[in-house]
Every structure is written in C-alpha cells, then in structure tokens.
Scaffold this active site. Structure first.
Site, PDB file in Angstrom:
ATOM      1  N   TYR A   1       0.772  -1.068  -0.096  1.00 65.30           N
ATOM      2  CA  TYR A   1       0.032   0.094  -0.016  1.00 65.30           C
ATOM      3  C   TYR A   1       0.858   1.382  -0.075  1.00 65.30           C
ATOM      4  O   TYR A   1       1.832   1.474   0.680  1.00 65.30           O
ATOM      5  CB  TYR A   1      -0.854  -0.016   1.262  1.00 65.30           C
ATOM      6  CG  TYR A   1      -2.188  -0.437   0.966  1.00 65.30           C
ATOM      7  CD1 TYR A   1      -3.050   0.341   0.103  1.00 65.30           C
ATOM      8  CD2 TYR A   1      -2.842  -1.612   1.391  1.00 65.30           C
ATOM      9  CE1 TYR A   1      -4.416  -0.127  -0.329  1.00 65.30           C
ATOM     10  CE2 TYR A   1      -3.981  -2.136   0.914  1.00 65.30           C
ATOM     11  CZ  TYR A   1      -4.776  -1.202   0.139  1.00 65.30           C
ATOM     12  OH  TYR A   1      -6.266  -1.738  -0.215  1.00 65.30           O
TER      13      TYR A   1
ATOM     14  N   GLU B   1      -0.571   4.707  -0.178  1.00 70.54           N
ATOM     15  CA  GLU B   1      -1.505   6.178  -0.563  1.00 70.54           C
ATOM     16  C   GLU B   1      -0.547   7.205  -0.596  1.00 70.54           C
ATOM     17  O   GLU B   1       0.025   7.425   0.595  1.00 70.54           O
ATOM     18  CB  GLU B   1      -2.506   5.943   0.514  1.00 70.54           C
ATOM     19  CG  GLU B   1      -3.925   5.533  -0.183  1.00 70.54           C
ATOM     20  CD  GLU B   1      -4.276   4.378   0.726  1.00 70.54           C
ATOM     21  OE1 GLU B   1      -3.634   3.613   1.171  1.00 70.54           O
ATOM     22  OE2 GLU B   1      -5.708   4.379   0.934  1.00 70.54           O
TER      23      GLU B   1
ATOM     24  N   ASP C   1      -7.654  12.460 -25.282  1.00 73.64           N
ATOM     25  CA  ASP C   1      -7.475  11.204 -24.537  1.00 73.64           C
ATOM     26  C   ASP C   1      -6.824  10.584 -25.592  1.00 73.64           C
ATOM     27  O   ASP C   1      -7.330  10.145 -26.795  1.00 73.64           O
ATOM     28  CB  ASP C   1      -9.075  10.786 -24.285  1.00 73.64           C
ATOM     29  CG  ASP C   1      -8.986   9.294 -23.764  1.00 73.64           C
ATOM     30  OD1 ASP C   1      -7.904   8.675 -24.164  1.00 73.64           O
ATOM     31  OD2 ASP C   1     -10.313   8.733 -23.376  1.00 73.64           O
TER      32      ASP C   1
ATOM     33  N   THR D   1      -4.418   5.365 -21.675  1.00 72.87           N
ATOM     34  CA  THR D   1      -4.330   4.128 -20.979  1.00 72.87           C
ATOM     35  C   THR D   1      -2.685   3.438 -21.475  1.00 72.87           C
ATOM     36  O   THR D   1      -2.218   4.160 -22.108  1.00 72.87           O
ATOM     37  CB  THR D   1      -5.163   2.756 -21.704  1.00 72.87           C
ATOM     38  OG1 THR D   1      -5.217   3.155 -23.005  1.00 72.87           O
ATOM     39  CG2 THR D   1      -6.352   2.941 -21.052  1.00 72.87           C
TER      40      THR D   1
ATOM     41  N   LYS E   1      -3.451  -1.218 -24.464  1.00 70.34           N
ATOM     42  CA  LYS E   1      -3.782  -0.930 -26.085  1.00 70.34           C
ATOM     43  C   LYS E   1      -2.351  -0.945 -26.704  1.00 70.34           C
ATOM     44  O   LYS E   1      -1.363  -1.833 -26.596  1.00 70.34           O
ATOM     45  CB  LYS E   1      -4.491   0.355 -26.090  1.00 70.34           C
ATOM     46  CG  LYS E   1      -5.885   0.157 -25.431  1.00 70.34           C
ATOM     47  CD  LYS E   1      -6.668   1.746 -25.988  1.00 70.34           C
ATOM     48  CE  LYS E   1      -8.061   1.730 -25.583  1.00 70.34           C
ATOM     49  NZ  LYS E   1      -8.115   2.264 -24.003  1.00 70.34           N
TER      50      LYS E   1
ATOM     51  N   ARG F   1      -2.543  -3.000 -17.791  1.00 71.63           N
ATOM     52  CA  ARG F   1      -3.720  -2.638 -17.577  1.00 71.63           C
ATOM     53  C   ARG F   1      -3.811  -1.447 -16.709  1.00 71.63           C
ATOM     54  O   ARG F   1      -3.943  -1.541 -15.565  1.00 71.63           O
ATOM     55  CB  ARG F   1      -4.880  -3.620 -17.161  1.00 71.63           C
ATOM     56  CG  ARG F   1      -6.191  -3.581 -17.625  1.00 71.63           C
ATOM     57  CD  ARG F   1      -6.330  -4.115 -19.178  1.00 71.63           C
ATOM     58  NE  ARG F   1      -7.670  -3.691 -19.583  1.00 71.63           N
ATOM     59  CZ  ARG F   1      -8.057  -4.390 -20.738  1.00 71.63           C
ATOM     60  NH1 ARG F   1      -7.314  -5.091 -21.487  1.00 71.63           N
ATOM     61  NH2 ARG F   1      -9.287  -4.047 -21.015  1.00 71.63           N
TER      62      ARG F   1
HETATM   63  N1  DSN Z   1     -12.890  -0.221 -24.759  1.00 71.45           N
HETATM   64  C1  DSN Z   1     -12.007   0.673 -25.619  1.00 71.45           C
HETATM   65  C2  DSN Z   1     -12.009   0.250 -26.853  1.00 71.45           C
HETATM   66  O1  DSN Z   1     -12.145  -0.912 -27.066  1.00 71.45           O
HETATM   67  O2  DSN Z   1     -11.872   1.217 -27.588  1.00 71.45           O
HETATM   68  C3  DSN Z   1     -12.092   2.302 -25.126  1.00 71.45           C
HETATM   69  O3  DSN Z   1     -11.537   2.018 -23.936  1.00 71.45           O
END
Ligand code: DSN
Length: 436
Positions: free
Chosen positions: A56, A58, A202, A228, A231, A237
């Site tokens: 932890y 914080e 974003d 993120t 991706k 993640r």
């Molecule tokens: N769920 C994602 C996508 O497939 O584009 C976006 O967060």
C-alpha cells in the site's frame, strides 16, 4: 509454441492455469484485430505479476500515508521520469487504475457537477467517459455533442467551433475509440482558447502513433492528456495523465484554489477518486515506457499505420467499402450499410473463423447499436507480432471470404478450415508475452 510459465500456479490452481494457457493459445493462433488490444511483453507481464502487488502506498512519492515505501517511491519516480521523457510533458501522474478512472479524475479535478463539456457520443466513435449518457460523465456533467460528418466520416472543425461558441463549454474532450483520421489538436486548441475551455486529449488509442511521429502530438496544445498504458502502448492494464503545471484558467474557474493544474490533477486522482496506487501496474508501466523510447517501438508505431492502410486498400480492392474511404491511423470501419447482414453478424462470423474484432456503428448508421452496420478493425496487435503490408493481403482475403460465407449462410461449415489456415499462418510469427 506458447512458453511454459507459472509453475506455482500450475501446481496450486490448475483450473486458473488451464484458462490462462487456453487464452494464450487463442491469442497466438487467431488474428487479434480489436483496435484497442495488443500484446504486453514478458517483462511487462513479469513486472505486473511482481511482489509490488503487496504494498500500500497512498499518497505520492515522498508524501505517503504508509511506511515502508522507499522502493515504491523509487519505482513511481522512475515511471514518471520515463513517461515525461517519452512524451515531453511537464507533469505526469501514473496512478490511475485505467483510462476511465484517469478521465474521471480529470473531471473531478477541474469541473463541478452540471458543468458543460464537449465530447463525441459513443454512437459516433467517442468514448463512454467523454459525456455519454449512461456513464458518470454524462450523468454528472452536461455533454454537448460534436460528431464527425455523416457523409465524410471526418470532423469538421468549422462545425466544432460553431458548437463551442454557441455552447461555451468548460472542457472539450478530443480523442476517440473509432475514428480513423488524424486529429487537429492545434485547431482544437484555438477553439478552446476562444471559448475559455480546458482542452483534454484522450490518446489511449493512438499513443504509439504519437510516439512514432505519425500522428500529431497533443502535448503542446492541451491542458491535460490522458491515456491507457495497455492498448498499442503494450504496457499494463492501467492509465496515466499528463498535464501542464500552470492552470491557465485559475482566475476564471478556480480563483480561491491554492493548487496549480498539476496539483489539481494529482488531487483528482488521489484522494478524490482512488486509494492506494497499483504499484505492480506502475512497475509494468515503467517497463513499457522504457521500451517505447526505443527505435524499434517507433518503427512498430509507424508500421501499424502502414498495415492499416495496406489492409484498407486490399479490402477496398475486394469490393468491401471502408467508412470514410480509408485510414490515417491504426483502425478503420468496414461499412456493411449496403449489405443484408449486420455488423454483429459479421463480427460473430469473423470470430468463428479466427478473426477477432468488434461490431461498431459507422457514420450514418441506421441499424441499432446492438446490431450496427460496421466492424472495427485495428492493426496494432498484428503489427506487434511482426506482420507487414504483404501479410495484410492474406488477412484481407480471409475477411472477404468470411463475408461471402455470411451471404451463402455456411460460415459454420467453412470456419474450421479458415481457422486452421489462420492458425498455420500465425505460427510463423512471434507473439510478445506468449511465444519466443
Ligand atoms: N474499450 C476501448 C475500446 O475498445 O476502444 C476503449 O476504452
């Protein structure tokens, strides 16, 4: 061959172990074309599975609410320094649990409930957290929608300006989940400046393209940039937020606040939205940021777009229309508006045959969201496995073939053969984190 890993898991919990092995086998024997997915490397996976999951922490480095965080501080600072070097941003927060929590923290940091924001609806390629009605972002804030032109599939910046000037939003979100063209951050910045709105990009879908220099960079133009780490960045993640340090709207929106923009963002994450950071994910993020600084990663980022464009061209040559007529990014939408079958029919048939994608609305879609007239296809994962333009010819051939079998209503009969051909084709590639 998938790499044999997890000896302890195999011994202690064979059921979970088996499911992981089956998923790994599937991921290296099918064509992963969901535009938001790719492959995390072995080092990222090992860092995410490390003992940092125990701790932890914080707070932030040097100011924690728990003791014993010497190494956690060093780890978080390492991730931040690598991330700042990678993107050239003034400030970075690596604690968001994922993209949606990162975006939630930005709302909480800068806005009050009921404030107006501009965003693209999910039905037009936007993200849930950009003000869509079923998300907290559409329930707690008032989304003023802007959308790509229904004919061209492209954003019309004159239209965006008109809406912004009429509505005077406090924040403009730019970044989509199903938009195949480059985003003009400079034009958005001009509009945001004119109406006195925070500009938030974003970049979850396109961060590797920005790193590779094949997509415009939002960092110089935006107050805040969220992303993120998985991706196409191929990290854990998790999410992260970049921002300027100074709040250019301090007087206008936060006159009594003692915090600058960077501090507002940090406070939006912790303690407003989250408790303890996921240090194991931050460890994975540090690894991903290191790899993303290499020439190899930049080549990968550029190759993603080359592959998407090659695949589009092949599909068009086979008579399969593409929404908007092409792509400048990692993704595009197959347009089935003129076909008898729906996007959902196509996605399910493709999946049976070993091509994993998702059904998606296309501009001007008249079918409902649970059916749609489109399939979204992305090339980040295939590119991670080393596929190039010439391989896209084969991929296009299989996609076209499956679509023909939807029409002749015999997908089930041909699926085992096509799945087998694809598995054989995939065996010639190396899948990060799965095969060696
Ligand atoms: N769920 C994602 C996508 O497939 O584009 C976006 O967060």
């Amino acid at each position: 061959m998938t790499v044999e890993r997890y000896p302890h898991l195999k011994a202690e919990d064979p059921e979970v172990y088996e499911l992981i092995q089956k998923q790994a086998q599937m991921e290296c024997s099918t064509l992963k074309m969901i535009a938001s997915e790719s492959y995390a490397s072995f080092d990222v996976l090992e860092a995410c599975g490390s003992i940092f999951t125990n701790k932890y922490a914080e707070g932030y480095p040097g100011a924690r609410y728990y003791e014993g965080n010497e190494f956690a501080d060093a780890l978080e600072n390492l991730a931040i320094e690598r991330g700042k070097a990678l993107f050239g941003c003034e400030h970075m927060n690596v604690q968001p649990y994922s993209g949606s929590p990162a975006n939630a923290a930005v709302y909480r940091a800068l806005l009050s409930p009921g404030d107006k924001i501009m965003g693209v609806p999910v039905s037009d390629g936007g993200h849930l957290t950009h003000g869509w009605k079923v998300s907290f972002s559409g329930k707690d804030y008032l989304q003023i929608p802007y959308r790509p032109n229904q004919e061209t599939g492209r954003l019309d910046m004159a239209e965006v300006r008109k809406i912004a000037q009429a509505e005077q939003p406090k924040m403009i979100w730019v970044g989509m989940s199903a938009y195949p063209f480059k985003l003009d951050y400079a034009a958005f910045a001009e509009i945001a400046e004119e109406v006195g709105a925070y500009l938030v990009a974003d970049i979850a879908h396109i961060n590797a393209l920005i790193i590779a220099g094949v997509h415009p960079d939002p960092v110089p133009y935006c107050d805040v940039v969220t992303s993120t780490a998985h991706k196409m960045l191929r990290g854990p993640r998790a999410g992260f937020i970049m921002s300027k340090v100074e709040d250019r709207f301090h007087e206008k929106y936060h006159p009594t606040s003692k915090w600058n923009l960077a501090q507002l963002v940090d406070r939006g994450v912790f303690p407003t939205m989250q408790g303890g950071p996921h240090l194991h994910a931050i460890a994975g993020m540090a690894c991903a940021f290191k790899y993303a600084q290499t020439a190899e990663f930049k080549e990968y980022g550029a190759q993603i777009v080359k592959n998407a464009q090659a695949l589009c061209a092949e599909l068009e040559a086979l008579g399969r229309p593409i929404a908007g007529g092409g792509t400048e990014t990692h993704l595009f939408l197959l347009d089935f508006r003129k076909d008898e079958f729906t996007g959902k029919d196509a996605a399910q048939a493709l999946s049976k045959c070993g091509i994993i994608a998702n059904f998606n609305m296309v501009p001007g879609d008249t079918r409902p969201p649970a059916k749609t007239s489109g399939v979204r296809l992305g090339t980040a994962a295939l590119t991670s496995a080393g596929m190039k333009e010439e391989d896209m010819k084969k991929v296009a051939g299989w996609i076209d073939e499956v679509c023909k079998h939807i029409v002749s209503n015999d997908v089930d009969a041909v699926a085992p053969r096509i799945r087998g051909e694809i598995a054989e084709f995939c065996s010639g590639f190396k899948f990060p984190g799965i095969t060696e």
